[in-house]
Motif scaffolding. Structure first.
Motif, PDB file in Angstrom:
ATOM      1  N   GLY A 111      59.289  52.100  20.788  1.00  0.00           N
ATOM      2  CA  GLY A 111      58.228  51.220  20.306  1.00  0.00           C
ATOM      3  C   GLY A 111      58.145  51.265  18.801  1.00  0.00           C
ATOM      4  N   ARG A 112      57.091  50.650  18.298  1.00  0.00           N
ATOM      5  CA  ARG A 112      56.852  50.678  16.857  1.00  0.00           C
ATOM      6  C   ARG A 112      55.368  50.693  16.586  1.00  0.00           C
ATOM      7  N   VAL A 113      55.001  51.234  15.446  1.00  0.00           N
ATOM      8  CA  VAL A 113      53.655  51.144  14.914  1.00  0.00           C
ATOM      9  C   VAL A 113      53.788  50.643  13.481  1.00  0.00           C
ATOM     10  N   SER A 114      52.781  49.925  13.037  1.00  0.00           N
ATOM     11  CA  SER A 114      52.867  49.354  11.699  1.00  0.00           C
ATOM     12  C   SER A 114      51.539  49.434  10.974  1.00  0.00           C
TER      13      SER A 114
ATOM     14  N   GLU B  11      45.350  47.479   8.073  1.00  0.00           N
ATOM     15  CA  GLU B  11      45.334  47.177   9.496  1.00  0.00           C
ATOM     16  C   GLU B  11      46.533  47.858  10.139  1.00  0.00           C
ATOM     17  N   ILE B  12      46.372  48.290  11.367  1.00  0.00           N
ATOM     18  CA  ILE B  12      47.487  48.880  12.099  1.00  0.00           C
ATOM     19  C   ILE B  12      47.771  48.051  13.344  1.00  0.00           C
ATOM     20  N   GLY B  13      49.005  48.146  13.813  1.00  0.00           N
ATOM     21  CA  GLY B  13      49.419  47.469  15.031  1.00  0.00           C
ATOM     22  C   GLY B  13      50.452  48.315  15.752  1.00  0.00           C
ATOM     23  N   TYR B  14      50.762  47.942  16.985  1.00  0.00           N
ATOM     24  CA  TYR B  14      51.689  48.731  17.785  1.00  0.00           C
ATOM     25  C   TYR B  14      52.304  47.868  18.869  1.00  0.00           C
ATOM     26  N   ALA B  15      53.474  48.260  19.290  1.00  0.00           N
ATOM     27  CA  ALA B  15      54.166  47.627  20.418  1.00  0.00           C
ATOM     28  C   ALA B  15      55.014  48.704  21.076  1.00  0.00           C
ATOM     29  N   VAL B  16      54.889  48.826  22.375  1.00  0.00           N
ATOM     30  CA  VAL B  16      55.606  49.853  23.132  1.00  0.00           C
ATOM     31  C   VAL B  16      56.266  49.190  24.334  1.00  0.00           C
ATOM     32  N   GLY B  17      57.486  49.592  24.628  1.00  0.00           N
ATOM     33  CA  GLY B  17      58.189  49.053  25.777  1.00  0.00           C
ATOM     34  C   GLY B  17      57.428  49.262  27.076  1.00  0.00           C
ATOM     35  N   ARG B  18      57.514  48.281  27.955  1.00  0.00           N
ATOM     36  CA  ARG B  18      56.753  48.311  29.211  1.00  0.00           C
ATOM     37  C   ARG B  18      57.030  49.568  30.035  1.00  0.00           C
ATOM     38  N   ALA B  19      58.230  50.099  29.977  1.00  0.00           N
ATOM     39  CA  ALA B  19      58.562  51.314  30.740  1.00  0.00           C
ATOM     40  C   ALA B  19      57.676  52.498  30.336  1.00  0.00           C
TER      41      ALA B  19
ATOM     42  N   ALA C 228      42.205  47.125  13.520  1.00  0.00           N
ATOM     43  CA  ALA C 228      43.226  46.702  14.484  1.00  0.00           C
ATOM     44  C   ALA C 228      42.646  45.517  15.251  1.00  0.00           C
ATOM     45  N   ARG C 229      43.519  44.639  15.718  1.00  0.00           N
ATOM     46  CA  ARG C 229      43.100  43.451  16.461  1.00  0.00           C
ATOM     47  C   ARG C 229      43.960  43.287  17.699  1.00  0.00           C
TER      48      ARG C 229
END
Length: 190
Positions: free
Chosen positions: A86-89, A101-109, A138-139
């Motif tokens: 995944g990633r965080v930003s 602001e922070i954001g994140y995306a993580v693989g569904r697994a 964050a949003r």
């Protein structure tokens, strides 16, 4: 705020399960593995990656945004496997007002395993303790309840709904705005 720490260095962060390090071109194959999942991009403005070339272009754009001091993206690297999951930003960095602001995306697994929460808490710690921020936001889309739970677990407070703020795939989406203040962060520490 000391944004030089963010944009001029290579701020590697450590959590119990993950290493957070700069996301870069060599991460393309791992990133493509989860960015090619329609479920991941359902609530975000970026499109699902249909090819490894899409991912390479995406990572190139991320690098340019870092060089322009617009955003910084960390790969979430699982210590056990060495794989990017995944990633965080950190973005919308306002040096005059000490806000980001922070954001994140993580693989569904890895959904439901606390990955985004653990990585996000480290970004919050970094933002307040190392960068000197006063406020972190964050949003999420108003229908993205998984993302909203992550923000709550990170100790953020719902401030309200920004009506039809983003146009995603030709549809206006309302966003829930969460934040945490330095004073709240410090009060929550043991």
């Amino acid at each position: 705020m000391n944004a030089e720490i963010l944009f001029s260095g290579n701020p590697v962060r450590e959590t119990p399960r993950f290493q957070l390090r700069k996301l870069s071109a060599p991460d393309a194959e791992d990133f493509f593995e989860f960015a090619s999942d329609d479920a991941l991009t359902e609530h975000v403005a970026w499109e699902v990656h249909r090819s490894l070339e899409d991912t390479r272009n995406f990572l190139s754009a991320i690098e340019q945004r870092c060089e322009s001091r617009i955003s910084y993206n960390w790969a979430i690297v699982e210590r056990a496997s060495g794989k990017v999951i995944g990633r965080v930003s950190m973005f919308e960095v306002d040096e005059d007002n000490d806000i980001a602001e922070i954001g994140y995306a993580v693989g569904r697994a890895r959904w439901g395993q606390g990955v985004a929460t653990e990585a996000g808490k480290e970004l919050i710690r970094f933002g307040f303790e190392d960068l000197g921020l006063n406020r972190i936001e964050a949003r999420c889309n108003s229908e993205n309840f998984r993302s909203e739970k992550v923000m709550q677990r990170m100790g953020m407070t719902l401030e309200g709904i920004i009506r039809e703020e983003l146009k995603i795939r030709n549809e206006y989406k309302s966003q829930k705005l969460y934040s945490i203040l330095r004073s709240e962060y410090l009060a929550s520490r043991p």
